[in-house]
Write an enzyme that holds these catalytic residues in place. Structure first.
Site, short mmCIF file in Angstrom:
data_model
loop_
_atom_site.label_atom_id
_atom_site.label_comp_id
_atom_site.label_asym_id
_atom_site.label_seq_id
_atom_site.Cartn_x
_atom_site.Cartn_y
_atom_site.Cartn_z
N GLY A 1 112.14 -43.00 9.61
CA GLY A 1 111.71 -42.52 10.77
C GLY A 1 111.63 -40.83 10.58
N HIS B 1 102.09 -42.83 4.19
CA HIS B 1 102.46 -44.02 4.50
C HIS B 1 103.07 -44.29 5.81
CE1 HIS B 1 106.64 -42.01 3.56
NE2 HIS B 1 107.05 -42.96 4.43
N GLY C 1 91.38 -35.07 -18.80
CA GLY C 1 90.77 -36.32 -19.72
C GLY C 1 91.71 -36.67 -20.85
N VAL C 2 92.91 -36.75 -20.83
CA VAL C 2 93.81 -37.23 -21.75
C VAL C 2 94.90 -38.15 -21.20
CG1 VAL C 2 93.67 -35.17 -23.21
CG2 VAL C 2 95.53 -35.25 -21.47
N THR C 3 95.34 -38.99 -21.96
CA THR C 3 96.55 -40.05 -21.56
C THR C 3 97.66 -39.23 -22.47
OG1 THR C 3 94.99 -41.79 -21.44
CG2 THR C 3 97.66 -42.22 -21.65
N SER D 1 110.53 -39.68 7.85
CA SER D 1 109.30 -39.29 7.03
C SER D 1 108.02 -38.56 7.64
CB SER D 1 108.62 -40.96 6.47
OG SER D 1 109.40 -41.20 5.53
N ASP E 1 100.83 -38.84 -1.10
CA ASP E 1 101.60 -39.36 0.16
C ASP E 1 101.63 -38.40 1.34
OD1 ASP E 1 102.46 -41.44 1.64
OD2 ASP E 1 104.81 -41.02 1.17
#
Length: 506
Positions: free
Chosen positions: A240, A138, A298-300, A242, A168
């Site tokens: 700042g 960001h 491959g699972v939720t 970050s 991020d």
């Protein structure tokens, strides 16, 4: 009489002399045993001197750490060209009246420019002598220009090597050699309570250092990134900071400062940093392959809440509930089923959804991993071959049209009505036409269903792990429920499946 008075006064004088002598002897004796405040004062001066010396050494140690690390922390400023368009401004600006006044009219000097520069500030950490710098995604955003400034006022043009929005983290490169670097630390060994230093450039103030402790590790569900395993610290982090360094008392990089929790926009005692081990993995992928390769099961999955634990008959809240499985995925091939609770992954106990997600992501593609699941209250061990996270993972579906007819059958669950799911309704809800179940057509305000999180447009596909393929199935199953019986519902919301619990009215 006179003689008697003299004798009496003489005895008084003797008594006073004896009293004074006794006090004097007592003071001398106490002083020799260090009972006196005087003796204590001498001892106190000795202790204060020792403490002062120790504090002086500690202070000097922190100063040495700062002196060693700060040269490797740089200021990053970015510039982005923003073009004015009707999509960015209110329709008011397209009004003829506005154009007359601000176009060629008397106020044309006050009209908005067609494009302008947006600038932002952040920090970065030099991790290689040939110019690789770690920062936050960001911080660099979609910058057109990246400038890197050193504490000695040297400036370099930065080139973006790669960025990963899911953690991020971003990597930039400058054309320089023999740069000061910071040593890598092992963030997996961090403990709550350890001293840390946060170094960066808050509000554009170069080389600012703050101190604190590690308040927590493994923070997830913060809402900053997709893959979260944050270090939480009370070392002051402000705008700042970050992309700056979080270091331990050895001067090792153990985190990249990323975000703050604040209601005012400034420091409020809670800051978050990406662990150095995660940042290094992402950096290596971006530099060597131009992308981050992540493992995929491959699972939720969803968290085990007290309500769901009761619905599944679990004794504790550990693990991750499998609410859906992708077709053809590693999980399906290994035999994992909906409703399984994953309790162990690759020899480590699973405490939360975030922990499992991060563990799978870090697993090399093609690796075979042992997984322990809980199915029908019985443990089962499975061997799964980890696949690669697809480029495009389907996002949570959005209802294409929520304004379908609200007529339906009043449910045994207070506060909702349902109707049969048809291919047409499924399409309008943004889910596959092959899905089956009943769709919720209305939810009463302040009802138990609303409190459980059920919404209009949700599709109920299971009740206590019994499939609902039609309204007839639904009616048959709910008619057998007892009053105030808590049941487990599988909900499909725009393609995302998850469990909730709800109490029947009987």
């Amino acid at each position: 009489m006179l003689i008697e008075k003299i004798v009496k006064n003489k005895w008084i004088i003797y008594s006073v002399i004896l009293l004074v002598a006794g006090i004097g002897i007592g003071l001398l004796f106490a002083s020799s045993l260090d009972w006196l405040p005087l003796g204590h004062t001498t001892q106190q001066k000795t202790i204060s001197s020792a403490v002062t010396e120790q504090l002086s050494q500690t202070s000097q140690a922190f100063a040495e750490i700062v002196k060693a690390v700060t040269p490797s922390v740089v200021n990053i400023s970015t510039t982005k060209i923003v073009k004015r368009g009707t999509s960015q401004l209110s329709p008011f600006f397209d009004d003829p009246f506005f154009k007359d006044f601000f176009g060629n009219g008397p106020f044309h000097e006050f009209r908005l420019p067609k494009k302008w520069r947006e600038q932002s500030l952040g920090s970065g950490v030099i991790v290689s002598q040939d110019g690789y710098i770690l920062t936050n995604n960001h911080v660099i955003g979609k910058a057109d220009e990246i400038k890197v400034s050193f504490s000695d006022k040297r400036e370099f043009k930065g080139k973006l090597i790669g960025a990963d929005s899911k953690t991020d983290i971003a990597v930039i490169k400058i054309d320089a050699k023999d740069l000061p670097t910071v040593r890598w630390g092992d963030s997996d060994k961090l403990q709550v309570g350890e001293f840390v230093l946060a170094i960066g450039n808050p509000f554009g103030l170069n080389q600012t250092v703050t101190m604190g402790i590690i308040s927590a590790v493994g923070r997830a569900n913060v809402g900053i990134a997709d893959y979260e395993d944050f270090i939480q610290t009370d070392a002051a982090i402000n705008p700042g900071n970050s992309g700056g360094a979080l270091v331990n008392i050895k001067g090792e990089l153990i985190g990249i400062n990323t975000a703050i929790f604040s209601r005012s926009g400034g420091y409020q005692g809670i800051g978050f940093a990406v662990p150095s081990n995660m940042a290094k993995d992402v950096m290596d992928g971006l530099i060597k392959k131009g992308k981050v390769v992540r493992g995929w099961l491959g699972v939720t999955i969803q968290e085990v809440t007290p309500e769901l634990a009761a619905g599944f008959g679990l004794k504790n809240l550990k693990g991750a509930i499998v609410s859906d499985i992708s077709r053809g995925s590693s999980a399906e091939k290994a035999g994992i089923k909906r409703g399984d609770i994953i309790t162990m992954y690759n020899g480590k106990e699973i405490e939360s959804v975030g922990q499992l997600r991060n563990a799978v992501a870090k697993t090399p593609v093609g690796a075979e991993v042992k997984i322990v699941i809980l199915r029908d209250k019985k443990e089962k061990e499975l061997l799964v071959t980890i696949g690669e996270l697809p480029k495009e993972i389907a996002r949570e579906g959005l209802y294409k049209d929520r304004h379908f007819e609200e007529e339906g059958v009043s449910s045994v669950f207070g506060g909702i009505t349902v109707k049969e799911l048809t291919p047409n309704i499924a399409s309008r809800l943004g889910i596959s036409k092959d899905e089956r179940g009943v769709v919720v057509t209305s939810v009463e305000s302040d009802s138990a269903a609303e409190e459980s999180g059920i919404r209009k447009g949700d599709v109920i596909q299971e009740i206590d792990k019994k499939e609902i393929n039609s309204l007839k199935d639904y009616t048959r199953i709910v008619s057998r429920l007892k009053k105030n019986e808590t049941v487990l519902l599988l909900i499909n919301r725009g393609g995302r499946k998850f469990y909730v619990t709800l109490k029947s009215l009987g």
